[in-house]
Scaffold this motif. Structure first.
Motif, mmCIF file in Angstrom:
data_model
loop_
_atom_site.group_PDB
_atom_site.id
_atom_site.type_symbol
_atom_site.label_atom_id
_atom_site.label_comp_id
_atom_site.label_asym_id
_atom_site.label_seq_id
_atom_site.Cartn_x
_atom_site.Cartn_y
_atom_site.Cartn_z
ATOM 1 N N ARG A 168 6.864 56.995 41.350
ATOM 2 C CA ARG A 168 7.270 56.476 40.047
ATOM 3 C C ARG A 168 6.559 57.179 38.900
ATOM 4 O O ARG A 168 7.091 57.235 37.787
ATOM 5 C CB ARG A 168 6.994 54.971 39.971
ATOM 6 N N GLY A 169 5.384 57.723 39.144
ATOM 7 C CA GLY A 169 4.688 58.441 38.096
ATOM 8 C C GLY A 169 5.121 59.887 38.008
ATOM 9 O O GLY A 169 5.778 60.301 37.054
ATOM 10 N N PHE A 213 11.397 58.061 48.535
ATOM 11 C CA PHE A 213 10.494 56.972 48.921
ATOM 12 C C PHE A 213 10.991 56.295 50.186
ATOM 13 O O PHE A 213 10.202 55.936 51.068
ATOM 14 C CB PHE A 213 10.397 55.964 47.774
ATOM 15 N N GLY A 214 12.303 56.134 50.286
ATOM 16 C CA GLY A 214 12.873 55.569 51.506
ATOM 17 C C GLY A 214 12.619 56.460 52.704
ATOM 18 O O GLY A 214 12.191 55.987 53.765
ATOM 19 N N PHE A 218 13.591 49.048 47.355
ATOM 20 C CA PHE A 218 12.317 48.667 46.742
ATOM 21 C C PHE A 218 11.927 49.705 45.694
ATOM 22 O O PHE A 218 11.435 49.363 44.612
ATOM 23 C CB PHE A 218 11.234 48.559 47.820
ATOM 24 N N GLY A 219 12.148 50.979 46.027
ATOM 25 C CA GLY A 219 11.850 52.038 45.079
ATOM 26 C C GLY A 219 12.671 51.933 43.810
ATOM 27 O O GLY A 219 12.167 52.183 42.710
ATOM 28 N N VAL A 220 13.939 51.562 43.931
ATOM 29 C CA VAL A 220 14.789 51.382 42.754
ATOM 30 C C VAL A 220 14.236 50.263 41.870
ATOM 31 O O VAL A 220 14.176 50.388 40.633
ATOM 32 C CB VAL A 220 16.240 51.076 43.172
ATOM 33 N N ALA A 221 13.819 49.160 42.479
ATOM 34 C CA ALA A 221 13.256 48.046 41.717
ATOM 35 C C ALA A 221 11.993 48.466 40.986
ATOM 36 O O ALA A 221 11.812 48.166 39.795
ATOM 37 C CB ALA A 221 12.957 46.868 42.657
#
Length: 291
Positions: free
Chosen positions: A162-163, A187-188, A211-214
């Motif tokens: 995310r960063g 990430f998945g 989860f990564g999308v959230a």
């Protein structure tokens, strides 16, 4: 625009936003990280008197779990090296304004804790009943170090996906489909584990991707890693330190429950629950940020 705040993270990435530079950076992160991780894996267990490789790999004791989680420190080190070398920016630029990030992390964590506690005490089918693992006294003694190591592990993954990846892609491409979708897909794939999950490995990829999308959405809405880190940290604290599947990174959990991830058809039972709960956690974090 709902993602205007994301400019706080994308602005430092713009001077070095070329996709080839990002691709080279990703390769260098891996090349820098692997030697450090292998050296650590060869030295740290021996220095700590740990001579049970099988139990270490499976995280079957408290010390084994801490050794495995602390290894993510070297991912942060490798990322910091690449940021300086390839993008002339520091790790702090991946997090956003420190004070704001800290406040958002604490606020979201405070709201997410009751949700995860509720999930823990909800009635479960007989085949998934909790069993005591560590005594409460022993668990409390390990807890401070365990929380720190979980924070390191979650922080490393959030800074990478995310960063770093999200901000560099967002600095180059306008569509969230790219700068949310691609890091979330990676990430998945990062959670692909056919040895652990067998035919259900695809379900781990799907859940981790969602989860990564959230987490990506929370990051873009707030312009800091604070909320995404809170979501990731709370999830992993409960998955590793409170209730863990027996036989898989359960050495420091207060309780364990039987869950054979490789069981044929298990994904079709578990996935709807996991997806619904991830949605609830994301909405809870959104509510926390509006208060």
């Amino acid at each position: 625009m709902r993602y205007d705040a994301h400019d706080a993270l994308t602005a430092p990435a713009r001077p070095s936003a070329h996709p080839l530079r990002l691709g080279a950076g990703v390769v260098l992160v891996v090349l820098f990280y692997l030697p450090m991780a292998f050296a650590y894996a060869g030295v740290a267990p021996a220095l700590l008197g740990y001579d049970a490789p099988a139990a270490l790999i499976g995280g079957r004791t408290p010390l084994a779990v801490l050794i495995l989680l602390f290894e993510f420190t070297f991912l942060i080190v490798a990322l910091g090296m690449v940021l300086r070398l390839m993008h002339q920016r520091g790790l702090a630029s991946l997090i956003g304004p420190a004070g704001t990030a800290a406040r958002q992390f604490l606020r979201c964590t405070r709201y997410l804790l009751p949700l995860y506690l509720l999930l823990t005490v909800m009635p479960m089918p007989p085949e998934y009943q909790l069993s005591a693992n560590l005594s409460p006294g022993t668990w409390v003694l390990w807890l401070p170090l365990a929380l720190a190591c979980v924070l390191i592990q979650c922080g490393a993954e959030e800074m990478v996906f995310r960063g770093y990846l999200q901000s560099q892609l967002a600095a180059r491409f306008r569509s969230p489909v790219i700068w949310i979708g691609l890091p979330s897909a990676l990430f998945g794939l990062f959670h692909y584990d056919p040895l652990l999950a067998g035919p259900n490995a695809w379900a781990l990829i799907l859940w981790a991707g969602l989860f990564g999308v959230a987490a990506a959405d929370l990051t873009a809405r707030t312009g800091t890693l604070g909320p995404a880190l809170a979501l990731h940290f709370t999830n992993n604290v409960f998955a590793i330190l409170v209730t863990a599947p027996a036989g898989n990174l359960d050495g420091i959990a207060l309780y364990t429950f039987p869950l054979a991830l490789y069981e044929q058809g298990l994904a079709w039972y578990v996935m709807p629950i996991e997806i619904l709960f991830t949605l609830c956690a994301w909405l809870t974090a959104r509510i926390a940020l509006r208060r």
